[in-house]
Design a protein around this motif. Structure first.
Motif, mmCIF file in Angstrom:
data_model
loop_
_atom_site.group_PDB
_atom_site.id
_atom_site.type_symbol
_atom_site.label_atom_id
_atom_site.label_comp_id
_atom_site.label_asym_id
_atom_site.label_seq_id
_atom_site.Cartn_x
_atom_site.Cartn_y
_atom_site.Cartn_z
ATOM 1 N N GLU A 82 0.828 -1.199 0.000
ATOM 2 C CA GLU A 82 0.000 0.000 0.000
ATOM 3 C C GLU A 82 0.868 1.256 0.000
ATOM 4 O O GLU A 82 2.071 1.209 0.199
ATOM 5 C CB GLU A 82 -0.910 0.003 1.233
ATOM 6 N N GLY A 83 0.205 2.408 -0.228
ATOM 7 C CA GLY A 83 0.890 3.686 -0.160
ATOM 8 C C GLY A 83 1.527 4.079 -1.476
ATOM 9 O O GLY A 83 1.322 3.444 -2.516
ATOM 10 N N ARG A 84 2.309 5.125 -1.427
ATOM 11 C CA ARG A 84 3.006 5.617 -2.610
ATOM 12 C C ARG A 84 4.428 6.030 -2.239
ATOM 13 O O ARG A 84 4.726 6.304 -1.082
ATOM 14 C CB ARG A 84 2.266 6.801 -3.229
ATOM 15 N N THR A 85 5.274 6.052 -3.240
ATOM 16 C CA THR A 85 6.672 6.420 -3.032
ATOM 17 C C THR A 85 6.778 7.855 -2.539
ATOM 18 O O THR A 85 6.126 8.760 -3.070
ATOM 19 C CB THR A 85 7.460 6.254 -4.339
ATOM 20 N N SER A 86 7.608 8.077 -1.519
ATOM 21 C CA SER A 86 7.789 9.435 -0.989
ATOM 22 C C SER A 86 8.809 10.193 -1.830
ATOM 23 O O SER A 86 9.526 9.607 -2.640
ATOM 24 C CB SER A 86 8.245 9.369 0.481
ATOM 25 N N TRP A 87 8.893 11.482 -1.600
ATOM 26 C CA TRP A 87 9.830 12.312 -2.362
ATOM 27 C C TRP A 87 11.252 12.235 -1.831
ATOM 28 O O TRP A 87 12.209 12.545 -2.546
ATOM 29 C CB TRP A 87 9.367 13.772 -2.348
ATOM 30 N N THR A 88 11.418 11.848 -0.578
ATOM 31 C CA THR A 88 12.741 11.898 0.044
ATOM 32 C C THR A 88 13.252 10.551 0.537
ATOM 33 O O THR A 88 14.401 10.456 0.972
ATOM 34 C CB THR A 88 12.728 12.858 1.243
ATOM 35 N N GLY A 89 12.424 9.521 0.504
ATOM 36 C CA GLY A 89 12.823 8.216 1.020
ATOM 37 C C GLY A 89 12.638 8.063 2.516
ATOM 38 O O GLY A 89 12.915 7.000 3.073
ATOM 39 N N THR A 90 12.151 9.100 3.190
ATOM 40 C CA THR A 90 11.998 9.041 4.636
ATOM 41 C C THR A 90 10.970 7.996 5.055
ATOM 42 O O THR A 90 11.190 7.237 6.010
ATOM 43 C CB THR A 90 11.599 10.418 5.187
ATOM 44 N N SER A 91 9.853 7.925 4.338
ATOM 45 C CA SER A 91 8.828 6.924 4.666
ATOM 46 C C SER A 91 9.343 5.516 4.424
ATOM 47 O O SER A 91 9.076 4.589 5.202
ATOM 48 C CB SER A 91 7.572 7.175 3.820
ATOM 49 N N GLU A 92 10.116 5.347 3.362
ATOM 50 C CA GLU A 92 10.662 4.032 3.041
ATOM 51 C C GLU A 92 11.669 3.566 4.100
ATOM 52 O O GLU A 92 11.799 2.368 4.357
ATOM 53 C CB GLU A 92 11.320 4.064 1.665
ATOM 54 N N GLN A 93 12.376 4.516 4.707
ATOM 55 C CA GLN A 93 13.278 4.146 5.799
ATOM 56 C C GLN A 93 12.497 3.475 6.930
ATOM 57 O O GLN A 93 12.939 2.493 7.522
ATOM 58 C CB GLN A 93 13.985 5.383 6.339
ATOM 59 N N GLU A 94 11.309 4.012 7.218
ATOM 60 C CA GLU A 94 10.483 3.425 8.278
ATOM 61 C C GLU A 94 9.942 2.060 7.859
ATOM 62 O O GLU A 94 9.775 1.176 8.706
ATOM 63 C CB GLU A 94 9.343 4.372 8.641
ATOM 64 N N ASP A 95 9.679 1.880 6.569
ATOM 65 C CA ASP A 95 9.282 0.550 6.091
ATOM 66 C C ASP A 95 10.393 -0.457 6.378
ATOM 67 O O ASP A 95 10.136 -1.570 6.863
ATOM 68 C CB ASP A 95 8.998 0.586 4.585
ATOM 69 N N LEU A 96 11.627 -0.084 6.083
ATOM 70 C CA LEU A 96 12.753 -0.977 6.330
ATOM 71 C C LEU A 96 12.950 -1.206 7.826
ATOM 72 O O LEU A 96 13.226 -2.335 8.259
ATOM 73 C CB LEU A 96 14.026 -0.405 5.700
#
Length: 333
Positions: A82-96
């Motif tokens: 779910e969700g969408r790619t963030s502009w800075t990768g900050t959200s993806e860091q929390e996914d990891l």
């Protein structure tokens, strides 16, 4: 020794906002404590990046049966996540970090909106029947899937995935013994993938390597503490970053680490300082390989196997191990 593996396709929750993240977990059969773990982080989702990728598939095929746990998962906005790619990768860091939390807690918690309690019970019964859980475990009392304890973890990021993995500081999860394998790090286009955070990511990498070099230089004082190592693998025909740009950047990383050592440990000889940096940072370039590694994937897994499986155990400062890795070429022609 190869271990039997239980493969579990599932969804887990991001600790950021509870978004469902698609994952495939491979768990070794009744693995002993202190196992290794691998986490695969895929390329940029808006360009089709997901864990069903040729490089991730090669690494998974090669290594899943040799570690206690491996995790391939889709960042937000990729595959069925779910969700969408963030502009800075900050959200993806929390996914990891959500995946790392799972390893730290030694428990896989399934996403409650995607898996029912009956689903969990069915999975646990299958694991028990196949020998992946001890027979005396009461599966009815478990609220998650048990995982073995992990002492050494490789964050294996490919392209954009290596940008995300570089943001995780090893001391956030000291018990997991984190190392980094950055495959085709998109150095020349980080600005397009993470906007104004490009400098932050590059500084994080430089700091990780310099701090590790300083710890390696401490010699016997580092006993009992894991010191993170960093590996870069790139093709000389990379689509996004020219090899001269990689070489200049890698030289800068080495130079910054040496500068830190010169200030903090001025008594070190030049050779001792260079040795410490060499322990912290390894760079490998593969002749004529491009960013996609099509039909060259095995060269990536060969390099990682030679590097990670031959690096020292957490806390050790062994010249014998370093000598063993030293026979592996740093630049493939």
């Amino acid at each position: 020794m190869a271990l039997d593996v239980f493969e579990l396709p599932c969804f887990v929750a991001s600790r950021l906002d509870g978004r469902a993240l698609e994952a495939r977990i491979a768990i070794a059969a009744q693995a002993a404590p202190g196992q290794r773990a691998l986490i695969y982080i895929h390329p940029y989702p808006p360009l089709g990046g997901q864990f069903r990728n040729n490089v991730v598939h090669e690494l998974s095929s090669r290594f899943d049966s040799s570690v206690g746990v491996s995790v391939a998962f889709n960042l937000r906005g990729a595959g069925a996540s779910e969700g969408r790619t963030s502009w800075t990768g900050t959200s993806e860091q929390e996914d990891l970090r959500s995946i790392l939390d799972m390893l730290h807690q030694q428990q896989l918690r399934l996403h409650p909106a995607r898996h029912s309690p009956a689903d969990l019970r069915s999975i646990l019964i299958q694991m028990q029947a196949c020998g992946f859980l001890h027979g005396d475990v009461d599966v009815g009392r478990l609220d998650g899937v048990p995982l073995p304890s992990i002492a050494s973890t490789l964050l294996c990021g490919y392209s954009y995935g290596s940008v995300i993995s570089s943001a995780i500081a090893a001391d956030e999860y000291p018990e997991l013994g984190i190392d980094y394998a950055h495959i085709s790090f998109p150095y020349s286009v980080v600005w397009a993938l993470a906007l104004q955070k490009r400098g932050w990511y590059l500084q994080r990498i430089a700091s990780t390597i310099a701090s590790a070099a300083l710890a390696f230089a401490a010699g016997p004082e580092c006993t009992g503490r894991h010191i993170p190592r960093t590996l870069f693998i790139a093709g000389t025909a990379d689509t996004f970053t020219a090899m001269p740009a990689y070489d200049r950047w890698w030289a800068q990383l080495r130079g910054k680490a040496l500068d830190v050592l010169n200030v903090a440990r001025p008594e070190l000889s030049v050779s001792a300082a260079e040795c410490a940096v060499d322990k912290a940072l390894t760079t490998v370039s593969v002749h004529n390989a491009d960013h996609g590694w099509m039909r060259r994937e095995s060269e990536v897994s060969d390099t990682i196997e030679a590097w990670w499986w031959h690096t020292q155990s957490p806390g050790e400062c062994s010249e014998e191990v370093d000598a063993e890795w030293a026979v592996v070429p740093r630049r493939y022609n």
